[in-house]
Design a protein around this motif. Structure first.
Motif, mmCIF file in Angstrom:
data_model
loop_
_atom_site.group_PDB
_atom_site.id
_atom_site.type_symbol
_atom_site.label_atom_id
_atom_site.label_comp_id
_atom_site.label_asym_id
_atom_site.label_seq_id
_atom_site.Cartn_x
_atom_site.Cartn_y
_atom_site.Cartn_z
ATOM 1 N N PHE A 179 -36.631 119.351 143.712
ATOM 2 C CA PHE A 179 -35.632 120.228 143.797
ATOM 3 C C PHE A 179 -34.520 119.711 145.113
ATOM 4 C CE2 PHE A 179 -39.308 121.826 145.873
ATOM 5 C CZ PHE A 179 -38.885 121.771 147.280
ATOM 6 N N HIS A 180 -33.487 120.490 144.972
ATOM 7 C CA HIS A 180 -32.693 120.105 146.030
ATOM 8 C C HIS A 180 -32.799 121.204 146.929
ATOM 9 C CE1 HIS A 180 -30.417 116.990 143.965
ATOM 10 N NE2 HIS A 180 -30.067 117.675 143.130
ATOM 11 N N VAL A 181 -32.366 120.983 148.347
ATOM 12 C CA VAL A 181 -32.492 122.128 149.295
ATOM 13 C C VAL A 181 -30.956 122.432 149.742
ATOM 14 C CG1 VAL A 181 -33.516 122.847 151.500
ATOM 15 C CG2 VAL A 181 -34.853 121.698 149.989
ATOM 16 N N GLY A 182 -30.595 123.543 149.450
ATOM 17 C CA GLY A 182 -29.255 123.934 149.717
ATOM 18 C C GLY A 182 -28.148 123.124 148.889
ATOM 19 N N ARG A 183 -27.004 123.212 149.098
ATOM 20 C CA ARG A 183 -25.939 122.515 148.440
ATOM 21 C C ARG A 183 -24.973 121.531 148.909
ATOM 22 N NH1 ARG A 183 -26.027 124.826 143.803
ATOM 23 N NH2 ARG A 183 -26.825 126.757 143.356
ATOM 24 N N ARG A 184 -25.156 121.346 150.477
ATOM 25 C CA ARG A 184 -24.502 120.471 151.139
ATOM 26 C C ARG A 184 -25.011 118.904 150.751
ATOM 27 N NH1 ARG A 184 -25.606 117.623 155.524
ATOM 28 N NH2 ARG A 184 -27.529 118.305 157.018
ATOM 29 N N PRO A 185 -24.177 118.039 150.903
ATOM 30 C CA PRO A 185 -24.697 116.574 150.780
ATOM 31 C C PRO A 185 -25.632 116.286 151.987
ATOM 32 C CG PRO A 185 -22.270 116.759 150.567
ATOM 33 C CD PRO A 185 -22.603 118.060 151.063
ATOM 34 N N ARG A 186 -26.613 115.326 151.629
ATOM 35 C CA ARG A 186 -27.583 114.839 152.623
ATOM 36 C C ARG A 186 -27.189 113.249 152.520
ATOM 37 N NH1 ARG A 186 -29.178 119.556 154.823
ATOM 38 N NH2 ARG A 186 -29.759 121.149 153.261
ATOM 39 N N ARG A 240 -32.311 118.274 134.693
ATOM 40 C CA ARG A 240 -31.594 118.652 135.631
ATOM 41 C C ARG A 240 -32.309 119.139 137.084
ATOM 42 N NH1 ARG A 240 -27.235 122.896 133.536
ATOM 43 N NH2 ARG A 240 -26.460 122.333 135.850
ATOM 44 N N ILE A 241 -32.001 119.022 138.215
ATOM 45 C CA ILE A 241 -32.759 119.297 139.302
ATOM 46 C C ILE A 241 -32.075 121.015 139.678
ATOM 47 C CG2 ILE A 241 -32.965 118.694 141.738
ATOM 48 C CD1 ILE A 241 -32.829 115.917 140.977
ATOM 49 N N ARG A 242 -33.268 121.734 140.059
ATOM 50 C CA ARG A 242 -32.783 122.986 140.660
ATOM 51 C C ARG A 242 -32.544 122.937 142.238
ATOM 52 N NH1 ARG A 242 -38.188 125.391 138.361
ATOM 53 N NH2 ARG A 242 -38.742 123.276 139.019
ATOM 54 N N THR A 243 -31.905 123.876 142.503
ATOM 55 C CA THR A 243 -31.612 123.989 143.956
ATOM 56 C C THR A 243 -32.447 125.096 144.474
ATOM 57 O OG1 THR A 243 -29.341 123.078 143.891
ATOM 58 C CG2 THR A 243 -29.845 124.383 145.675
ATOM 59 N N LEU A 244 -33.006 125.236 145.537
ATOM 60 C CA LEU A 244 -33.774 126.105 146.330
ATOM 61 C C LEU A 244 -32.973 126.398 147.673
ATOM 62 C CD1 LEU A 244 -37.549 125.223 146.052
ATOM 63 C CD2 LEU A 244 -36.428 126.828 144.827
ATOM 64 N N PRO A 245 -33.108 127.801 147.890
ATOM 65 C CA PRO A 245 -32.451 128.241 149.239
ATOM 66 C C PRO A 245 -33.317 127.475 150.419
ATOM 67 C CG PRO A 245 -32.535 130.104 147.828
ATOM 68 C CD PRO A 245 -33.218 128.830 147.144
ATOM 69 N N GLU A 246 -32.456 127.142 151.564
ATOM 70 C CA GLU A 246 -33.625 126.597 152.492
ATOM 71 C C GLU A 246 -34.601 127.577 153.047
ATOM 72 O OE1 GLU A 246 -33.198 124.787 157.021
ATOM 73 O OE2 GLU A 246 -31.161 124.733 155.908
ATOM 74 N N PRO A 247 -34.528 128.641 153.170
ATOM 75 C CA PRO A 247 -35.831 129.654 153.293
ATOM 76 C C PRO A 247 -37.078 129.409 152.521
ATOM 77 C CG PRO A 247 -33.847 130.749 153.707
ATOM 78 C CD PRO A 247 -33.281 129.490 153.116
ATOM 79 N N VAL A 248 -36.630 129.441 151.355
ATOM 80 C CA VAL A 248 -37.651 129.172 150.257
ATOM 81 C C VAL A 248 -38.505 127.884 150.529
ATOM 82 C CG1 VAL A 248 -38.166 129.298 147.819
ATOM 83 C CG2 VAL A 248 -36.637 130.746 148.739
ATOM 84 N N ALA A 249 -37.373 126.806 150.564
ATOM 85 C CA ALA A 249 -37.942 125.448 150.802
ATOM 86 C C ALA A 249 -39.012 125.315 152.031
ATOM 87 C CB ALA A 249 -37.111 124.469 150.969
ATOM 88 N N ARG A 250 -38.539 125.994 153.087
ATOM 89 C CA ARG A 250 -39.181 125.873 154.335
ATOM 90 C C ARG A 250 -40.703 126.678 154.170
ATOM 91 N NH1 ARG A 250 -37.908 122.253 157.902
ATOM 92 N NH2 ARG A 250 -35.656 122.457 158.261
#
Length: 320
Positions: A179-186, A240-250
């Protein structure tokens, strides 16, 4: 060139052996395991190094051998990265045929994302990073054994033949578990294996004033966006890769930490999450002045690597 490559059975060593041979260079490996076109030896056995140099008489040596921590702390520690460097320095200093040594280090001589003040400014990441920093100090203190020398710092290296550690990331994408964490580029300075091998080849024959005593980061330019890189693999795998909000990923990272502490396997820990979320971009100006821009694009590298992994996972009949 007449090149000897330590660590020739590893991912990078094998790719460089293949490239140099294909381009008409004389090449021999140096490895504990031996094998075709390979001299059997160990950086912790000085006599074996001297014997290999005397037998093959290389003019260029690539020191790619290393103990890593991709599978946890190495069983015998990191002595190959420190004492092994000293043994090789002493051997090449006494070898009349050797004119140049390329010393492979690592980005982890500094924590990812840290601003570095100079080539000798170190803040290592873990035991592996600390051992590579010490190896760099020893090369510098010995002036590379009195030969032409350059220290190169590798980053994350990917492509066909990559280690099981990094294959695991691609398999998570293929299974829909990444999964991705947040939506900004890394942004990441990664190296596709064929581009890295081309850079190493160029360092063997570059004019001395382009390389002598320098520290270069070997990576593709421009850097990749981890999100775009992962999405390209997902598309190749039909996912397709899902995106998780950062607090959930933490929260998931903390759960993974507890599982790891209990000796259980887990795809995510807080450390891995921090690595995903930290930008690390390195200046590749010095290596591009020697080797030119990378020849293989990110998308082409993804295509080759995804197809290789699919064939590998399908079994020997398909892989052939």
């Amino acid at each position: 060139m007449r090149a000897m490559i330590t660590g020739s059975r590893g991912f990078v060593g094998a790719a460089l052996m293949q490239r140099l041979a294909a381009n008409g260079h004389e090449v021999a490996g140096f490895s504990r395991a031996g094998g075709p076109d390979t001299l059997t030896g160990d950086l912790l056995d000085p006599a074996s190094i001297r014997a290999a140099l005397a037998a093959f008489r290389p003019d260029v040596v690539y020191n790619l051998a290393a103990e890593t921590d991709l599978k946890g702390p190495p069983r015998h520690g990191y002595a190959a990265n420190t004492d092994g460097v000293t043994h090789l320095l002493e051997a090449v200093a006494a070898a009349p045929s050797v004119r140049r040594v390329i010393w492979m280090s690592s980005q982890l001589v500094n924590r990812p994302g840290r601003t570095v003040a100079s080539d000798t400014d170190f803040a290592p990441e873990g035991g592996y990073g600390a051992s590579k920093a010490e190896g760099e100090r020893r090369v510098r203190a010995a002036d590379g054994g009195g030969k032409d020398w350059v220290i190169v710092r590798s980053t994350t290296i990917w492509g066909p033949g990559m280690s099981e550690h990094y294959q695991g990331v691609l398999r998570l994408i293929r299974r829909g578990l990444y999964f991705h964490v947040g939506r900004r580029p890394r942004w990441k300075s990664y190296s596709y294996i064929d581009n890295l091998a081309a850079q190493l080849e160029a360092l063997g024959s570059a004019p001395t004033d382009r390389i002598q005593g320098r520290v270069m980061y070997l990576a593709d330019s421009p850097p990749i966006d981890l999100r775009a890189w992962s999405d390209a693999f997902a598309a190749r795998f039909g996912r397709r890769i899902r995106t998780l909000p950062e607090p959930v990923a933490r929260l998931l990272g903390a759960v993974g930490d507890a599982m790891a502490a209990a000796g259980l396997r887990t795809p995510l820990t807080s450390r891995r999450l921090d690595n995903m979320m930290t930008d690390y971009v390195y200046d590749t100006t010095l290596i591009e002045a020697v080797a030119g821009p990378p020849a293989v694009s990110m998308n082409e590298g993804v295509r080759r690597t995804a197809d290789w992994l699919i064939a590998r996972d399908a079994g020997p009949e398909t892989s052939r």
